[in-house]
Design an enzyme around this catalytic site. Structure first.
Site, mmCIF file in Angstrom:
data_model
loop_
_atom_site.group_PDB
_atom_site.id
_atom_site.type_symbol
_atom_site.label_atom_id
_atom_site.label_comp_id
_atom_site.label_asym_id
_atom_site.label_seq_id
_atom_site.Cartn_x
_atom_site.Cartn_y
_atom_site.Cartn_z
ATOM 1 N N GLU A 103 0.847 -1.196 0.000
ATOM 2 C CA GLU A 103 0.000 0.000 0.000
ATOM 3 C C GLU A 103 0.882 1.245 0.000
ATOM 4 O O GLU A 103 1.763 1.405 0.858
ATOM 5 C CB GLU A 103 -0.964 0.023 1.203
ATOM 6 C CG GLU A 103 -1.874 1.248 1.106
ATOM 7 C CD GLU A 103 -3.105 1.221 1.998
ATOM 8 O OE1 GLU A 103 -3.574 0.126 2.384
ATOM 9 O OE2 GLU A 103 -3.605 2.330 2.298
ATOM 10 N N ASP A 126 9.213 6.838 1.828
ATOM 11 C CA ASP A 126 8.745 7.005 0.462
ATOM 12 C C ASP A 126 8.602 5.644 -0.230
ATOM 13 O O ASP A 126 9.507 4.809 -0.151
ATOM 14 C CB ASP A 126 9.789 7.868 -0.262
ATOM 15 C CG ASP A 126 9.249 8.515 -1.496
ATOM 16 O OD1 ASP A 126 8.699 7.794 -2.354
ATOM 17 O OD2 ASP A 126 9.388 9.742 -1.602
ATOM 18 N N ASP A 181 -2.191 12.146 -3.341
ATOM 19 C CA ASP A 181 -2.236 13.616 -3.302
ATOM 20 C C ASP A 181 -2.640 14.156 -4.668
ATOM 21 O O ASP A 181 -2.026 13.810 -5.677
ATOM 22 C CB ASP A 181 -0.861 14.175 -2.907
ATOM 23 C CG ASP A 181 -0.531 13.840 -1.458
ATOM 24 O OD1 ASP A 181 -1.436 13.906 -0.607
ATOM 25 O OD2 ASP A 181 0.628 13.480 -1.188
ATOM 26 N N LYS A 215 -3.032 21.903 -9.304
ATOM 27 C CA LYS A 215 -2.549 22.867 -10.303
ATOM 28 C C LYS A 215 -1.867 22.145 -11.454
ATOM 29 O O LYS A 215 -1.065 21.226 -11.224
ATOM 30 C CB LYS A 215 -1.537 23.826 -9.663
ATOM 31 C CG LYS A 215 -2.165 24.749 -8.644
ATOM 32 C CD LYS A 215 -1.160 25.754 -8.134
ATOM 33 C CE LYS A 215 -1.819 26.617 -7.089
ATOM 34 N NZ LYS A 215 -0.928 27.076 -6.057
ATOM 35 N N ASP A 240 -10.951 10.834 -5.850
ATOM 36 C CA ASP A 240 -12.176 11.629 -5.987
ATOM 37 C C ASP A 240 -11.942 12.778 -6.966
ATOM 38 O O ASP A 240 -12.811 13.630 -7.124
ATOM 39 C CB ASP A 240 -12.575 12.197 -4.624
ATOM 40 C CG ASP A 240 -11.443 12.991 -3.987
ATOM 41 O OD1 ASP A 240 -10.289 12.527 -4.068
ATOM 42 O OD2 ASP A 240 -11.694 14.068 -3.434
ATOM 43 N N THR A 262 -11.489 5.269 3.581
ATOM 44 C CA THR A 262 -10.336 5.860 4.268
ATOM 45 C C THR A 262 -10.718 7.263 4.741
ATOM 46 O O THR A 262 -11.769 7.789 4.386
ATOM 47 C CB THR A 262 -9.139 5.963 3.306
ATOM 48 O OG1 THR A 262 -9.511 6.858 2.251
ATOM 49 C CG2 THR A 262 -8.764 4.620 2.729
ATOM 50 N N ARG A 263 -9.834 7.873 5.520
ATOM 51 C CA ARG A 263 -10.094 9.245 5.997
ATOM 52 C C ARG A 263 -10.332 10.190 4.837
ATOM 53 O O ARG A 263 -11.218 11.038 4.872
ATOM 54 C CB ARG A 263 -8.876 9.760 6.785
ATOM 55 C CG ARG A 263 -8.717 9.172 8.156
ATOM 56 C CD ARG A 263 -7.277 9.290 8.600
ATOM 57 N NE ARG A 263 -6.881 10.669 8.846
ATOM 58 C CZ ARG A 263 -7.064 11.317 9.990
ATOM 59 N NH1 ARG A 263 -7.665 10.710 10.997
ATOM 60 N NH2 ARG A 263 -6.660 12.552 10.143
ATOM 61 N N TYR A 264 -9.530 10.040 3.773
ATOM 62 C CA TYR A 264 -9.670 10.947 2.643
ATOM 63 C C TYR A 264 -10.944 10.686 1.861
ATOM 64 O O TYR A 264 -11.540 11.602 1.327
ATOM 65 C CB TYR A 264 -8.419 10.896 1.738
ATOM 66 C CG TYR A 264 -7.397 11.869 2.235
ATOM 67 C CD1 TYR A 264 -6.537 11.522 3.271
ATOM 68 C CD2 TYR A 264 -7.334 13.163 1.731
ATOM 69 C CE1 TYR A 264 -5.635 12.427 3.778
ATOM 70 C CE2 TYR A 264 -6.429 14.078 2.233
ATOM 71 C CZ TYR A 264 -5.581 13.712 3.254
ATOM 72 O OH TYR A 264 -4.690 14.624 3.766
ATOM 73 N N GLU A 265 -11.358 9.440 1.815
ATOM 74 C CA GLU A 265 -12.628 9.181 1.127
ATOM 75 C C GLU A 265 -13.777 9.827 1.904
ATOM 76 O O GLU A 265 -14.671 10.439 1.313
ATOM 77 C CB GLU A 265 -12.880 7.681 0.975
ATOM 78 C CG GLU A 265 -14.271 7.438 0.402
ATOM 79 C CD GLU A 265 -14.435 6.097 -0.251
ATOM 80 O OE1 GLU A 265 -13.870 5.884 -1.328
ATOM 81 O OE2 GLU A 265 -15.134 5.250 0.339
HETATM 82 C C1 LIG Z 1 -4.269 12.342 0.307
HETATM 83 S S1 LIG Z 1 -3.385 11.295 1.350
HETATM 84 C C2 LIG Z 1 -4.349 9.790 1.363
HETATM 85 C C3 LIG Z 1 -4.022 8.879 2.509
HETATM 86 C C4 LIG Z 1 -4.819 7.571 2.567
HETATM 87 N N1 LIG Z 1 -4.464 6.693 1.476
HETATM 88 C C5 LIG Z 1 -6.290 7.819 2.599
HETATM 89 O O1 LIG Z 1 -6.977 7.478 1.622
HETATM 90 O O2 LIG Z 1 -6.783 8.349 3.619
HETATM 91 C C6 LIG Z 1 -2.017 10.816 0.342
HETATM 92 C C7 LIG Z 1 -0.894 10.186 1.139
HETATM 93 O O3 LIG Z 1 0.113 9.721 0.253
HETATM 94 C C8 LIG Z 1 1.356 9.908 0.884
HETATM 95 N N2 LIG Z 1 2.401 9.915 -0.152
HETATM 96 C C9 LIG Z 1 2.639 10.860 -1.085
HETATM 97 N N3 LIG Z 1 3.686 10.521 -1.841
HETATM 98 C C10 LIG Z 1 4.128 9.319 -1.374
HETATM 99 C C11 LIG Z 1 5.193 8.457 -1.734
HETATM 100 N N4 LIG Z 1 6.057 8.779 -2.700
HETATM 101 N N5 LIG Z 1 5.340 7.317 -1.038
HETATM 102 C C12 LIG Z 1 4.488 6.987 -0.044
HETATM 103 N N6 LIG Z 1 3.464 7.768 0.347
HETATM 104 C C13 LIG Z 1 3.289 8.912 -0.313
HETATM 105 C C14 LIG Z 1 1.202 11.246 1.593
HETATM 106 O O4 LIG Z 1 2.136 11.418 2.637
HETATM 107 C C15 LIG Z 1 -0.219 11.170 2.089
HETATM 108 O O5 LIG Z 1 -0.309 10.644 3.388
#
Ligand SMILES: C[S@@+](CC[C@H](N)C(=O)[O-])C[C@H]1O[C@@H](n2cnc3c(N)ncnc32)[C@H](O)[C@@H]1O
Length: 240
Positions: A71, A123, A145, A149, A181, A219-222
């Site tokens: 994941e 990462d 993320d 932009k 989304d 998930t939280r973001y959903e």
């Molecule tokens: C918008 S959040 C969504 C989190 C979770 N998946 C959810 O649905 O609630 C995106 C997450 O991806 C992580 N992220 C961004 N780039 C990443 C990378 N290269 N490797 C691992 N995680 C990454 C960010 O730190 C962030 O927590």
């Protein structure tokens, strides 16, 4: 932190555009970080800092030769823990550089008492750099993320520089799930995944991308997207 300094994951820091740390951790979370994280991190890794990849097979991190899932960006870890407890015979590697998210995950791992998760508090690119080809059976990218932009679209995860190593570490027939989304992210995902050439999109009708997967947990973001009236899209690809 300079580029060459190590992140809590142990890997050299790379050009990451997101947040690494938010507000101060709760006392309990600090305890999880100091008591639990080390044992959950991937063992025996020399993080690749250059193109000479130092590969390690993830079966070394699990007790047996089980199927391994990945994941990317697990956020607060709700989906990761849900999948781990529903699939105790699988091993799941979770990657997340945001330390507050890692701390939340550790709390959930304690409560759910799951023992089939490996936590890379860093990462996902570091992880893809060290995974041998054809090792992962399923990958999740949930609410990545959005970088709305146009000039930031190249920062999105679904770009050639990420899809290429991801495709390499997935087994043939492996499933790659993307939830988002953001309609423009759907567009970019369908375009880039198609251009990558290693995947087929499994949708046959609209319900395939409108309906969540049977084993889904929001998930939280959903939940945030739903509160703000944005429509989730669930994209399922198979590595050819
Ligand atoms: C918008 S959040 C969504 C989190 C979770 N998946 C959810 O649905 O609630 C995106 C997450 O991806 C992580 N992220 C961004 N780039 C990443 C990378 N290269 N490797 C691992 N995680 C990454 C960010 O730190 C962030 O927590």
């Amino acid at each position: 932190m300079t580029k060459r300094e190590k992140h809590v994951s142990g890997a050299p820091r790379r050009n990451f555009y997101g947040r690494i740390k938010g507000k101060s951790l709760q006392k309990s979370q600090e305890r999880y970080m100091s008591e639990d994280l080390e044992a959950l991190k991937p063992k025996n890794v020399t993080w690749a800092d250059n193109p000479d990849r130092n590969l390690i097979h993830p079966r070394e991190w699990f007790e047996d030769d089980r199927e391994i899932w990945l994941e990317i960006g697990f956020g607060g870890g709700e989906h990761l823990v849900h999948q781990a407890s529903s699939n105790p015979d699988k091993g799941i590697i979770g990657c997340e550089p945001y330390i507050n998210g890692v701390a939340m995950l550790l709390g959930k791992i304690r409560s759910a008492k799951v023992n089939n998760i490996i936590v890379h508090p860093g990462d996902a690119r570091d992880m893809m750099d060290i995974l041998p080809k054809e090792t992962i059976s399923r990958a999740f990218l949930l609410y990545p993320d959005p970088w709305p932009k146009t000039r930031h679209h190249r920062r999105r995860f679904v770009t050639p520089e990420h899809l290429e190593p991801l495709a390499a570490c997935l087994k043939s027939g492996a499933i790659f799930r993307v939830a988002t989304d953001i309609e423009d992210y759907v567009r970019q995902t369908l375009e880039e995944v198609h251009l990558n050439g290693n995947f087929e999109w499994l949708a046959e009708s609209a319900s395939d991308w409108k309906q969540p997967w049977d084993d889904w947990i929001s998930t939280r973001y959903e939940l945030k997207a739903l509160r703000e009236n944005r429509t989730p899209h669930y994209l399922t690809f198979r590595k050819i």
